[in-house]
Design an enzyme around this catalytic site. Structure first.
Site, PDB file in Angstrom:
ATOM      1  N   HIS A  78       0.800  -1.232   0.000  1.00  0.00           N
ATOM      2  CA  HIS A  78       0.000   0.000   0.000  1.00  0.00           C
ATOM      3  C   HIS A  78       0.836   1.287   0.000  1.00  0.00           C
ATOM      4  O   HIS A  78       0.295   2.363  -0.238  1.00  0.00           O
ATOM      5  CB  HIS A  78      -0.974   0.014   1.184  1.00  0.00           C
ATOM      6  CG  HIS A  78      -0.337   0.421   2.475  1.00  0.00           C
ATOM      7  ND1 HIS A  78       0.452  -0.435   3.225  1.00  0.00           N
ATOM      8  CD2 HIS A  78      -0.356   1.603   3.126  1.00  0.00           C
ATOM      9  CE1 HIS A  78       0.875   0.219   4.289  1.00  0.00           C
ATOM     10  NE2 HIS A  78       0.405   1.452   4.262  1.00  0.00           N
ATOM     11  N   HIS A  93       1.644   6.715  -1.393  1.00  0.00           N
ATOM     12  CA  HIS A  93       0.658   6.043  -0.537  1.00  0.00           C
ATOM     13  C   HIS A  93      -0.567   5.762  -1.383  1.00  0.00           C
ATOM     14  O   HIS A  93      -1.220   6.676  -1.861  1.00  0.00           O
ATOM     15  CB  HIS A  93       0.307   6.910   0.679  1.00  0.00           C
ATOM     16  CG  HIS A  93      -0.388   6.137   1.741  1.00  0.00           C
ATOM     17  ND1 HIS A  93      -1.709   5.768   1.638  1.00  0.00           N
ATOM     18  CD2 HIS A  93       0.057   5.639   2.913  1.00  0.00           C
ATOM     19  CE1 HIS A  93      -2.046   5.079   2.725  1.00  0.00           C
ATOM     20  NE2 HIS A  93      -0.985   4.992   3.509  1.00  0.00           N
TER      21      HIS A  93
END
Length: 167
Positions: A78, A93
């Protein structure tokens, strides 16, 4: 499940020789102001200034935004970070609260934390269709320790490899 990312091109990078100062688009998408992200950690720039992206389609392969070292690579896929040669640190991100997916919907593409990486090298494949059922999939590119004044281009549609900074 093993066929989840079948059909994705493994080498989606438009390899060019980017300068060590270049910061590029990680995939084709829509770039928008980080201040519009629906999370105050990002929109208030608590982690640093940057930009955000939305990607179309069911899947996307995200690449390195710069030349440098893959300084952080979360095993969940992630988030990842690049330390550029001048010491500038970039954080990518993918989505909001996607750490809670525990890697489901992300596939790391063979990169290792600590290795040299070039702008445009693939890092992670993301199943947008699956993840967007639970998560806002806005993807942030954040400069966490600007060692110089970095000015991003105005929000627009971007293509993989497009330079994102002015100057």
């Amino acid at each position: 499940m093993l066929n989840l990312f079948r059909g994705l091109k493994k080498d989606t990078a438009k390899h060019a020789d980017y300068s060590d100062a270049a910061i590029i688009a990680m995939a084709d998408g829509d770039m928008f102001s980080i201040e519009q992200v629906n999370d105050p950690v990002f929109s208030a720039k608590m982690l640093g200034d940057g930009v955000a992206f939305r990607y179309d389609g069911d899947k996307v392969v995200l690449c390195s935004p710069a030349n440098g070292v893959l300084s952080i690579l979360f095993p969940t896929g992630h988030a990842y970070g690049i330390e550029m040669k001048d010491g500038t640190e970039l954080l990518v991100h993918v989505g909001l609260d996607t750490v809670n997916a525990k890697g489901d919907g992300f596939k790391l593409l063979g990169r290792q934390q600590g290795e040299e990486i070039k702008a445009g090298d693939p890092v992670v494949a993301v199943d947008l269709k699956k993840l967007s059922l639970k998560y806002d999939m806005s993807t942030m590119l954040i400069v966490t320790n600007a060692n110089k004044n970095i000015q991003f281009i105005e929000p627009c549609k971007v293509v993989l490899g497009q330079e994102l900074t002015i100057g």
